[in-house]
Design a protein around this motif. Structure first.
Motif, PDB file in Angstrom:
ATOM      1  N   ILE A  94      -2.695 103.764  10.712  1.00 13.43           N
ATOM      2  CA  ILE A  94      -1.381 104.388  10.548  1.00 13.43           C
ATOM      3  C   ILE A  94      -0.667 104.507  11.890  1.00 13.43           C
ATOM      4  CG2 ILE A  94      -0.211 106.538   9.932  1.00 13.43           C
ATOM      5  CD1 ILE A  94      -2.365 106.929   7.778  1.00 13.43           C
ATOM      6  N   ALA A  95      -1.395 104.961  12.920  1.00 13.89           N
ATOM      7  CA  ALA A  95      -0.783 105.118  14.238  1.00 13.89           C
ATOM      8  C   ALA A  95      -0.307 103.779  14.789  1.00 13.89           C
ATOM      9  CB  ALA A  95      -1.788 105.758  15.211  1.00 13.89           C
ATOM     10  N   ASP A  96      -1.127 102.743  14.627  1.00 13.68           N
ATOM     11  CA  ASP A  96      -0.739 101.421  15.105  1.00 13.68           C
ATOM     12  C   ASP A  96       0.475 100.882  14.354  1.00 13.68           C
ATOM     13  OD1 ASP A  96      -2.107 100.616  17.330  1.00 13.68           O
ATOM     14  OD2 ASP A  96      -3.054  98.899  16.378  1.00 13.68           O
ATOM     15  N   ALA A  97       0.518 101.127  13.036  1.00 19.46           N
ATOM     16  CA  ALA A  97       1.642 100.643  12.229  1.00 19.46           C
ATOM     17  C   ALA A  97       2.939 101.334  12.619  1.00 19.46           C
ATOM     18  CB  ALA A  97       1.345 100.867  10.745  1.00 19.46           C
ATOM     19  N   ILE A  98       2.887 102.660  12.825  1.00 23.84           N
ATOM     20  CA  ILE A  98       4.085 103.404  13.222  1.00 23.84           C
ATOM     21  C   ILE A  98       4.570 102.942  14.586  1.00 23.84           C
ATOM     22  CG2 ILE A  98       4.961 105.688  13.848  1.00 23.84           C
ATOM     23  CD1 ILE A  98       3.091 106.866  11.743  1.00 23.84           C
ATOM     24  N   GLY A  99       3.646 102.834  15.543  1.00 31.70           N
ATOM     25  CA  GLY A  99       4.029 102.376  16.879  1.00 31.70           C
ATOM     26  C   GLY A  99       4.586 100.974  16.863  1.00 31.70           C
ATOM     27  N   LEU A 100       3.993 100.115  16.042  1.00 29.21           N
ATOM     28  CA  LEU A 100       4.447  98.727  15.941  1.00 29.21           C
ATOM     29  C   LEU A 100       5.897  98.667  15.459  1.00 29.21           C
ATOM     30  CD1 LEU A 100       3.455  95.660  15.929  1.00 29.21           C
ATOM     31  CD2 LEU A 100       3.228  95.988  13.474  1.00 29.21           C
ATOM     32  N   ALA A 101       6.205  99.385  14.382  1.00 28.97           N
ATOM     33  CA  ALA A 101       7.564  99.362  13.840  1.00 28.97           C
ATOM     34  C   ALA A 101       8.565  99.971  14.824  1.00 28.97           C
ATOM     35  CB  ALA A 101       7.600 100.118  12.517  1.00 28.97           C
ATOM     36  N   ALA A 102       8.198 101.101  15.429  1.00 27.69           N
ATOM     37  CA  ALA A 102       9.120 101.774  16.346  1.00 27.69           C
ATOM     38  C   ALA A 102       9.413 100.919  17.573  1.00 27.69           C
ATOM     39  CB  ALA A 102       8.522 103.126  16.773  1.00 27.69           C
ATOM     40  N   PHE A 103       8.392 100.323  18.168  1.00 30.66           N
ATOM     41  CA  PHE A 103       8.603  99.527  19.373  1.00 30.66           C
ATOM     42  C   PHE A 103       9.241  98.183  19.077  1.00 30.66           C
ATOM     43  CE2 PHE A 103       5.425 101.637  22.523  1.00 30.66           C
ATOM     44  CZ  PHE A 103       6.221 102.769  22.494  1.00 30.66           C
ATOM     45  N   SER A 104       9.053  97.674  17.881  1.00 32.73           N
ATOM     46  CA  SER A 104       9.766  96.451  17.499  1.00 32.73           C
ATOM     47  C   SER A 104      11.271  96.707  17.489  1.00 32.73           C
ATOM     48  CB  SER A 104       9.317  95.976  16.112  1.00 32.73           C
ATOM     49  OG  SER A 104       7.968  95.594  16.114  1.00 32.73           O
ATOM     50  N   ILE A 105      11.663  97.858  16.993  1.00 28.88           N
ATOM     51  CA  ILE A 105      13.086  98.216  16.946  1.00 28.88           C
ATOM     52  C   ILE A 105      13.649  98.369  18.351  1.00 28.88           C
ATOM     53  CG2 ILE A 105      14.722 100.010  16.267  1.00 28.88           C
ATOM     54  CD1 ILE A 105      12.975 100.514  13.815  1.00 28.88           C
ATOM     55  N   THR A 106      12.939  99.079  19.236  1.00 27.74           N
ATOM     56  CA  THR A 106      13.452  99.279  20.584  1.00 27.74           C
ATOM     57  C   THR A 106      13.506  97.969  21.367  1.00 27.74           C
ATOM     58  OG1 THR A 106      11.233  99.863  21.381  1.00 27.74           O
ATOM     59  CG2 THR A 106      12.647 101.660  20.672  1.00 27.74           C
ATOM     60  N   GLY A 107      12.506  97.107  21.160  1.00 30.59           N
ATOM     61  CA  GLY A 107      12.531  95.810  21.836  1.00 30.59           C
ATOM     62  C   GLY A 107      13.694  94.956  21.379  1.00 30.59           C
ATOM     63  N   ALA A 108      13.945  94.945  20.057  1.00 30.45           N
ATOM     64  CA  ALA A 108      15.077  94.188  19.528  1.00 30.45           C
ATOM     65  C   ALA A 108      16.398  94.770  20.017  1.00 30.45           C
ATOM     66  CB  ALA A 108      15.038  94.187  18.004  1.00 30.45           C
ATOM     67  N   GLN A 109      16.481  96.070  20.134  1.00 36.14           N
ATOM     68  CA  GLN A 109      17.692  96.724  20.628  1.00 36.14           C
ATOM     69  C   GLN A 109      18.026  96.261  22.048  1.00 36.14           C
ATOM     70  OE1 GLN A 109      17.338 100.953  20.950  1.00 36.14           O
ATOM     71  NE2 GLN A 109      19.177 101.150  22.191  1.00 36.14           N
ATOM     72  N   VAL A 127       6.862  91.337  21.969  1.00 34.94           N
ATOM     73  CA  VAL A 127       6.125  91.739  23.170  1.00 34.94           C
ATOM     74  C   VAL A 127       6.066  93.261  23.294  1.00 34.94           C
ATOM     75  CG1 VAL A 127       6.224  91.751  25.684  1.00 34.94           C
ATOM     76  CG2 VAL A 127       6.564  89.619  24.444  1.00 34.94           C
ATOM     77  N   THR A 128       7.183  93.928  23.018  1.00 37.71           N
ATOM     78  CA  THR A 128       7.208  95.385  23.116  1.00 37.71           C
ATOM     79  C   THR A 128       6.233  96.017  22.129  1.00 37.71           C
ATOM     80  OG1 THR A 128       9.555  95.259  23.707  1.00 37.71           O
ATOM     81  CG2 THR A 128       8.701  97.413  23.111  1.00 37.71           C
ATOM     82  N   ALA A 129       6.146  95.422  20.943  1.00 38.71           N
ATOM     83  CA  ALA A 129       5.316  96.005  19.883  1.00 38.71           C
ATOM     84  C   ALA A 129       3.828  95.754  20.089  1.00 38.71           C
ATOM     85  CB  ALA A 129       5.765  95.468  18.525  1.00 38.71           C
ATOM     86  N   VAL A 130       3.462  94.554  20.518  1.00 33.09           N
ATOM     87  CA  VAL A 130       2.035  94.193  20.541  1.00 33.09           C
ATOM     88  C   VAL A 130       1.477  94.015  21.948  1.00 33.09           C
ATOM     89  CG1 VAL A 130       2.325  93.047  18.311  1.00 33.09           C
ATOM     90  CG2 VAL A 130       2.393  91.689  20.406  1.00 33.09           C
ATOM     91  N   GLY A 131       2.335  94.000  22.971  1.00 34.05           N
ATOM     92  CA  GLY A 131       1.849  93.762  24.332  1.00 34.05           C
ATOM     93  C   GLY A 131       0.832  94.780  24.796  1.00 34.05           C
TER      94      GLY A 131
END
Length: 222
Positions: A94-109, A127-131
């Motif tokens: 759950i923690a990884d999934a939440i972080g993945l979605a949140a950082f994907s949005i910020t990276g795309a922004q 890169v932001t999500a999985v780096g």
């Protein structure tokens, strides 16, 4: 606090918990747990900033560090590691999934703010999500989860692509037609400049996602 700030905090805290659980499962000492949590939470952002040629934000602002250490303190106080292994596994996912979605949005922004094309926006989201997770897994001598679970990388790519296409198509519907604005943008299409849509360079792209469409774009004046 803006929506972007909230998403950043949620992602940082979630990835800090993820790193904490990995450090505990690997029987690391206190320093090892802190390093894995920090690397997971801010590693992706540091790699992203290096790619776009700017100083990593964690070196300039302490917000992310405060969130990481506060999350670690709370996790230690409530003894997260003492829960049953099944609960820990679920908490990690759950923690990884939440972080993945949140950082994907910020990276795309950030990619949209830099006027990158579709490939650039997806790359920064990815890169932001999985780096950070990749760096963490390599540090503890594990095969990175992204290479074992297709879902992780796919979600980051999907979120980055959807944000690019949504913002681009929204702009195209509301702006006077120009050669650089097309309904279905190619990877080489140029994002309209802030002057063309009467916006500031520093205005968060997330405004496009969290405000009614009629308030998002300002029409060009003659």
């Amino acid at each position: 606090m803006t929506a972007t700030d909230f998403i950043q905090i949620i992602g940082t805290a979630a990835f800090a918990i993820s790193g904490y659980l990995v450090g505990y499962n690997k029987r690391l000492d206190v320093l090892g747990v802190v390093i894995t949590a920090l690397l997971t939470a801010v590693g992706g952002g540091m790699i992203r900033d290096g790619l776009v040629g700017r100083i990593p934000q964690v070196f300039l602002q302490t917000d992310a560090l405060i969130v990481v250490f506060a999350t670690l303190a709370i996790a230690w106080l409530i003894r997260v590691q003492r829960y049953r292994s099944t609960y820990l596994a679920a908490a990690f996912i759950i923690a990884d999934a939440i972080g993945l979605a949140a950082f994907s949005i910020t990276g795309a922004q950030i990619g949209m703010a830099l006027q990158l094309n579709l490939f650039g926006v997806i790359s920064l989201a990815f890169v932001t999500a999985v780096g950070g997770g990749i760096a963490r897994d390599i540090l503890v001598n594990d095969v990175p989860m992204i290479l074992r679970t297709d879902l992780y990388g796919s979600v980051a790519i999907l979120i980055g692509g959807l944000i690019y296409l949504y913002v681009k198509s929204a702009l195209c519907r509301r702006i006077v037609i120009s050669p650089d604005c097309i309904p279905f943008p190619l990877a080489t299409a140029r994002f309209p400049t802030p002057q063309e849509i009467n916006l500031s360079y520093r205005r968060p792209i997330m405004d496009f996602l969290f405000r009614p469409s009629e308030k998002r774009i300002t029409h060009l004046t003659d």
